[in-house]
Design a protein around this motif. Structure first.
Motif, PDB file in Angstrom:
ATOM      1  N   VAL A  82      21.923  20.377 -17.512  1.00 52.17           N
ATOM      2  CA  VAL A  82      23.285  20.107 -17.066  1.00 52.17           C
ATOM      3  C   VAL A  82      23.280  18.996 -16.031  1.00 52.17           C
ATOM      4  CG1 VAL A  82      24.139  22.444 -17.476  1.00 52.17           C
ATOM      5  CG2 VAL A  82      23.210  21.849 -15.231  1.00 52.17           C
ATOM      6  N   ILE A  83      24.414  18.386 -15.870  1.00 53.57           N
ATOM      7  CA  ILE A  83      24.679  17.556 -14.698  1.00 53.57           C
ATOM      8  C   ILE A  83      25.642  18.374 -13.853  1.00 53.57           C
ATOM      9  CG2 ILE A  83      25.707  15.442 -13.801  1.00 53.57           C
ATOM     10  CD1 ILE A  83      24.735  14.042 -16.340  1.00 53.57           C
ATOM     11  N   ALA A  84      25.210  18.700 -12.650  1.00 51.26           N
ATOM     12  CA  ALA A  84      26.010  19.508 -11.739  1.00 51.26           C
ATOM     13  C   ALA A  84      26.516  18.624 -10.603  1.00 51.26           C
ATOM     14  CB  ALA A  84      25.185  20.657 -11.178  1.00 51.26           C
ATOM     15  N   ILE A  85      27.772  18.799 -10.255  1.00 50.43           N
ATOM     16  CA  ILE A  85      28.368  18.081  -9.125  1.00 50.43           C
ATOM     17  C   ILE A  85      28.387  19.032  -7.946  1.00 50.43           C
ATOM     18  CG2 ILE A  85      30.401  16.890  -8.250  1.00 50.43           C
ATOM     19  CD1 ILE A  85      31.190  16.362 -11.182  1.00 50.43           C
ATOM     20  N   ARG A  86      27.753  18.613  -6.843  1.00 51.43           N
ATOM     21  CA  ARG A  86      27.665  19.449  -5.652  1.00 51.43           C
ATOM     22  C   ARG A  86      28.107  18.653  -4.415  1.00 51.43           C
ATOM     23  NH1 ARG A  86      25.356  23.737  -7.632  1.00 51.43           N
ATOM     24  NH2 ARG A  86      23.827  23.594  -9.300  1.00 51.43           N
ATOM     25  N   PHE A 132      30.123  21.955 -13.156  1.00 52.52           N
ATOM     26  CA  PHE A 132      29.307  21.300 -14.166  1.00 52.52           C
ATOM     27  C   PHE A 132      30.054  20.090 -14.709  1.00 52.52           C
ATOM     28  CE2 PHE A 132      27.930  25.777 -14.318  1.00 52.52           C
ATOM     29  CZ  PHE A 132      26.590  25.595 -14.050  1.00 52.52           C
ATOM     30  N   ASP A 133      29.324  19.014 -14.971  1.00 53.93           N
ATOM     31  CA  ASP A 133      29.924  17.773 -15.461  1.00 53.93           C
ATOM     32  C   ASP A 133      29.510  17.467 -16.900  1.00 53.93           C
ATOM     33  OD1 ASP A 133      31.543  15.455 -15.031  1.00 53.93           O
ATOM     34  OD2 ASP A 133      29.707  14.268 -14.812  1.00 53.93           O
ATOM     35  N   ALA A 134      28.330  17.921 -17.308  1.00 53.44           N
ATOM     36  CA  ALA A 134      27.841  17.684 -18.673  1.00 53.44           C
ATOM     37  C   ALA A 134      26.796  18.739 -18.989  1.00 53.44           C
ATOM     38  CB  ALA A 134      27.234  16.289 -18.792  1.00 53.44           C
ATOM     39  N   ILE A 135      26.570  18.972 -20.291  1.00 58.66           N
ATOM     40  CA  ILE A 135      25.560  19.941 -20.726  1.00 58.66           C
ATOM     41  C   ILE A 135      24.975  19.502 -22.049  1.00 58.66           C
ATOM     42  CG2 ILE A 135      27.243  21.435 -21.874  1.00 58.66           C
ATOM     43  CD1 ILE A 135      25.429  23.802 -20.801  1.00 58.66           C
ATOM     44  N   ALA A 136      23.693  19.813 -22.235  1.00 59.85           N
ATOM     45  CA  ALA A 136      23.019  19.528 -23.504  1.00 59.85           C
ATOM     46  C   ALA A 136      21.918  20.554 -23.706  1.00 59.85           C
ATOM     47  CB  ALA A 136      22.421  18.123 -23.508  1.00 59.85           C
ATOM     48  N   ALA A 137      21.726  20.968 -24.944  1.00 58.94           N
ATOM     49  CA  ALA A 137      20.623  21.863 -25.307  1.00 58.94           C
ATOM     50  C   ALA A 137      19.641  21.038 -26.128  1.00 58.94           C
ATOM     51  CB  ALA A 137      21.137  23.047 -26.107  1.00 58.94           C
ATOM     52  N   LEU A 138      18.439  20.896 -25.623  1.00 58.44           N
ATOM     53  CA  LEU A 138      17.437  20.059 -26.270  1.00 58.44           C
ATOM     54  C   LEU A 138      16.355  20.925 -26.897  1.00 58.44           C
ATOM     55  CD1 LEU A 138      17.086  17.436 -23.405  1.00 58.44           C
ATOM     56  CD2 LEU A 138      18.587  17.356 -25.391  1.00 58.44           C
ATOM     57  N   PRO A 139      16.024  20.665 -28.172  1.00 54.53           N
ATOM     58  CA  PRO A 139      14.996  21.480 -28.822  1.00 54.53           C
ATOM     59  C   PRO A 139      13.615  21.210 -28.242  1.00 54.53           C
ATOM     60  CG  PRO A 139      15.688  19.695 -30.260  1.00 54.53           C
ATOM     61  CD  PRO A 139      16.565  19.634 -29.050  1.00 54.53           C
ATOM     62  N   TYR A 199      23.525  16.097  -9.792  1.00 59.26           N
ATOM     63  CA  TYR A 199      22.130  16.445 -10.014  1.00 59.26           C
ATOM     64  C   TYR A 199      21.907  16.750 -11.489  1.00 59.26           C
ATOM     65  CZ  TYR A 199      21.656  17.080  -4.972  1.00 59.26           C
ATOM     66  OH  TYR A 199      21.633  16.890  -3.631  1.00 59.26           O
ATOM     67  N   VAL A 200      20.769  16.323 -12.000  1.00 60.08           N
ATOM     68  CA  VAL A 200      20.338  16.718 -13.338  1.00 60.08           C
ATOM     69  C   VAL A 200      19.487  17.960 -13.154  1.00 60.08           C
ATOM     70  CG1 VAL A 200      19.045  16.050 -15.393  1.00 60.08           C
ATOM     71  CG2 VAL A 200      20.385  14.336 -14.155  1.00 60.08           C
ATOM     72  N   GLU A 201      19.917  19.061 -13.767  1.00 57.73           N
ATOM     73  CA  GLU A 201      19.247  20.341 -13.574  1.00 57.73           C
ATOM     74  C   GLU A 201      18.939  20.989 -14.916  1.00 57.73           C
ATOM     75  OE1 GLU A 201      21.761  21.210  -9.475  1.00 57.73           O
ATOM     76  OE2 GLU A 201      21.940  22.616 -11.134  1.00 57.73           O
ATOM     77  N   ARG A 202      17.880  21.791 -14.935  1.00 61.34           N
ATOM     78  CA  ARG A 202      17.503  22.513 -16.147  1.00 61.34           C
ATOM     79  C   ARG A 202      17.632  24.001 -15.880  1.00 61.34           C
ATOM     80  NH1 ARG A 202      12.573  24.794 -18.014  1.00 61.34           N
ATOM     81  NH2 ARG A 202      11.528  23.941 -16.200  1.00 61.34           N
TER      82      ARG A 202
END
Length: 168
Positions: A120-124, A104-111, A133-136
């Motif tokens: 998340v931004i996942a590095i694969r 994982f490269d970044a994470i955010a919780a959005l209301p 990738y931007v993943e939910r």
């Protein structure tokens, strides 16, 4: 009144507490008013029984209050620590590490209307290349990096299954 200095990682508010990584970035503290003397503040450890979860250090915190109260702690090595925190249930703080195929490269919780969406931004590694990738997170799927779709005609074989293709 607490001598535990914070790191540069932004804190997260959970109920009446402010959770923050300590200066070295390897422990999480919960700053809150003392239950007996509201003029005093305490900063008990939230990782006392799980310091291996936040080692080697933290990069980002994100909190999703609904549908389940979860604190996401992204480590500097791309591993994600997740804590269920519910002080109303006997001060419950339960940690687990969440792994993925990559990091994982970044994470955010959005209301959102019915709670929160965690992105998340996942590095694969794809065909020998590092791809982000931007993943939910979707609790209904119980997996990472999934592609979902429907077929009006009832197809059982789909050919459009690469990550950026839309399947309907």
């Amino acid at each position: 009144q607490s001598n535990f200095g914070p790191s540069t990682v932004s804190p997260e508010r959970i109920g009446n507490e402010l959770l923050f990584p300590q200066r070295a970035g390897r422990k999480i503290r919960a700053l809150s008013a003392d239950r007996i003397d509201s003029d005093q503040y305490g900063a008990p450890g939230a990782t006392v029984l799980a310091e291996h979860i936040t080692r080697p250090g933290l990069a980002v915190l994100a909190y999703a209050a609904e549908p389940v109260p979860l604190l996401f702690a992204l480590r500097t090595d791309g591993v994600l620590g997740v804590a269920t925190i519910d002080r109303d249930q006997d001060n419950m703080v339960a940690w687990v590490r969440q792994f993925t195929d990559g990091q994982f490269d970044a994470i955010a919780a959005l209301p959102v209307e019915d709670g929160a969406q965690v992105w998340v931004i996942a590095i694969r590694q794809i065909d020998g290349n590092e791809v982000r990738y931007v993943e939910r997170f979707d609790p209904a799927l119980m997996t990472d990096c999934a592609i979902t779709g429907t077929s009006v005609g009832g197809d059982t074989v789909w050919t459009a299954t690469s990550p950026l293709e839309v399947v309907t």
